[in-house]
Design an enzyme around this catalytic site. Sequence first.
Site, PDB file in Angstrom:
ATOM      1  N   ASN A   1       0.859  -1.180   0.000  1.00 51.97           N
ATOM      2  CA  ASN A   1       0.000   0.000   0.000  1.00 51.97           C
ATOM      3  C   ASN A   1       0.895   1.230   0.000  1.00 51.97           C
ATOM      4  O   ASN A   1       1.364   1.682   1.046  1.00 51.97           O
ATOM      5  CB  ASN A   1      -0.917  -0.008   1.233  1.00 51.97           C
ATOM      6  CG  ASN A   1      -1.934  -1.128   1.172  1.00 51.97           C
ATOM      7  OD1 ASN A   1      -2.903  -1.069   0.434  1.00 51.97           O
ATOM      8  ND2 ASN A   1      -1.697  -2.178   1.976  1.00 51.97           N
ATOM      9  N   GLU A   2       1.154   1.735  -1.189  1.00 48.14           N
ATOM     10  CA  GLU A   2       2.080   2.842  -1.354  1.00 48.14           C
ATOM     11  C   GLU A   2       1.450   4.157  -0.871  1.00 48.14           C
ATOM     12  O   GLU A   2       0.237   4.241  -0.643  1.00 48.14           O
ATOM     13  CB  GLU A   2       2.479   2.968  -2.833  1.00 48.14           C
ATOM     14  CG  GLU A   2       3.138   1.724  -3.420  1.00 48.14           C
ATOM     15  CD  GLU A   2       4.587   1.549  -2.967  1.00 48.14           C
ATOM     16  OE1 GLU A   2       4.972   2.090  -1.908  1.00 48.14           O
ATOM     17  OE2 GLU A   2       5.332   0.849  -3.681  1.00 48.14           O
ATOM     18  N   PRO A   3       2.279   5.202  -0.676  1.00 51.99           N
ATOM     19  CA  PRO A   3       1.732   6.506  -0.297  1.00 51.99           C
ATOM     20  C   PRO A   3       0.593   6.918  -1.232  1.00 51.99           C
ATOM     21  O   PRO A   3       0.702   6.776  -2.451  1.00 51.99           O
ATOM     22  CB  PRO A   3       2.941   7.432  -0.441  1.00 51.99           C
ATOM     23  CG  PRO A   3       4.111   6.557  -0.135  1.00 51.99           C
ATOM     24  CD  PRO A   3       3.759   5.220  -0.723  1.00 51.99           C
TER      25      PRO A   3
ATOM     26  N   SER B   1      -2.438   5.557  -0.666  1.00 45.36           N
ATOM     27  CA  SER B   1      -3.459   4.528  -0.435  1.00 45.36           C
ATOM     28  C   SER B   1      -4.454   5.013   0.616  1.00 45.36           C
ATOM     29  O   SER B   1      -4.073   5.624   1.620  1.00 45.36           O
ATOM     30  CB  SER B   1      -2.809   3.223   0.049  1.00 45.36           C
ATOM     31  OG  SER B   1      -1.973   2.690  -0.959  1.00 45.36           O
TER      32      SER B   1
END
Length: 642
Positions: free
Chosen positions: A168-170, A172
């Site tokens: 869950n990358e920045p 998300s």
Amino acid sequence: MIQAQTANSGIVGQAITYEKIPTQIYANAKDASAAVAKEIADLIRSKQKEGKPCVLGLATGSSPKTVYAQLIKMHREEGLSFKNVISFNLDEYYPMQPDSIHSYVRFMREQLFDHVDIPQENYFIPDGTVPPTMIADFAHRYDNKINAMGGIDFQLLGIGGNGHIGFNEPGSLINSRTRLMTLDHSTRAAAAMEFGGLHQVPKKAITMGVASIINAKRVVLLAWGERKAPMIKAAVEGPVTELVPASYLQAHPNVAFFVDERAANDLTRVKTPWLVDTVEWDNSMIKKAVTHLSFTLQKPILKLTTKDYNDNGMSDMLAAHGSAYDININVFNQLQHTITGWPGGKPNADDTHRPERALPAKKRVIIFSPHPDDDIISMGGTFQRLVDQGHEVHVAYQTSGNIAVADDEAFRFIDFVVDYNHKFGIESQAAMQIFNDAKAFLKQKKDSEIDTSEVRYVKGLIRRGEAKATCRFVGTEHFHFLDMPFYETGTIQKKGISEADVKIIADLIEEVKPHQIYAAGDFADPHGTHKVCWDAIEAALKQLKHKNFMKDCWVWLYRGAWAEWDIHEIEMAVPMSPDQVVKKRYGIFKHQSQKDGVVFQGEDSREFWQRAEERNSGTALLYDQLGLAEYEAMEAFVRWHF
């Protein structure tokens, strides 16, 4: 272990906390992992007594490996059964074949599943082979499967350098579910070492969503090393924001972070503990506080005032240790005494306030270099000084470094050897067979294949030749290639140290009988090799400490191109002139296979010589900002005591 403080900022005499997530700090990753493994094992056993399944959410990457190793040990030695365990993995690269050496299916089998009695039908990992049109349906079914099991009882997490959990990358959202995610560049760069280059790292991954993670009944996040420190602080003390997905865990009712001391470096209670609670103002704490105050106020140490101390939570230091003037002079002198142009000790000089002994004037020195270029990258200026000042300097290259050589470099080397031998009629059937086999493999090598022993041999020869060239450039012929067995797996994943590894180190130390040992203390090394190499040195030193020659042996730890010692930790700083900086650069250039297009570049795009120079100039700048002499560059060391 240091427990998190309880927030109570309004009550005099109780600790203030800036932490919004319970955080437990351990001396090292091994101790923290043992505590987490015990918690998992206790939960499994508790569920077994109730006749219920234990649903685990599992993570991949380097952080949980020691946890899994502990669980395997409990299974073998304590009879811990996994027959009631049902597991769901966080993520998988996409696309990814399950038998690829990079797949998380293979990772989990090698790190845990194949070593315990969990039924194969009980573990679930996102499928990296699902057709693009079927991903949404697969993700929906994955979440439903978790829900059907009653949700996750215990979710294990790591944290990315950009604050991601799972993939869950920045950006998300907190309500995100299992889905296909485009990976951030920094995430791919951090994985480049495992894939043999950034271009081979998948650009997407299937990941469990933030909501899926937060719905777990218990969440534990692991973090090791100072490279994770900024994100630990952001997640634990910062605001809840989609820019740091781990910060969403602040809202979880049963979450804990387990970190080692380096990963906790930026937390307020570690970085500035005097702002949190009463501290013991010993010499180390005073030095840490004064240097921090100097940097914060951008004032040299000798210009700090009583008001500066009082305004920044240090009034009790003044009360215990005298005036600001006296404290300033004391810390300034301590820093001044760390600076020396004589890392081997200055002959015929008073060494009372010098970091090294004057005698013996000519010392025997061993520089342990985990990889074949750590010596010149990390302490090339000091290496040169030791040789120029007449000491007997030995360099011990602990590993071959073969996995860091690109395939095209190996091709070029093989072509040279084959063509040279053919030109001059030098025909050794056995030798030529090695090179021909290596070349044949490289021609048809697949991305997921591990180098053969022949290819690793060739790549090792390349690194060995470069290391010899560096030693000759500096001025020593005392080089030793230890080829420690733990390293020779052909993959990033190494074996643990064995008695054979320790014996190799111990035998060399006993042969040379050094007065000084330099070793890598940079355990944030992305390969993990530095820490294993140090573990072997430490074990050897403990075996030999009763020997008479060891009574006169001092051990100095350097750090690599990845990080530097904090200023208050430094016990010896060796300055470098502009000419010495350039000479060190040329020494690094001898490692031609590592100069351009490095296999394990990581997320830092600078070449190694650039990293080293900027790190060394940065250390010199810190001394200058504190009000000490201004140098072009400095290499820093911390002494390790038996």
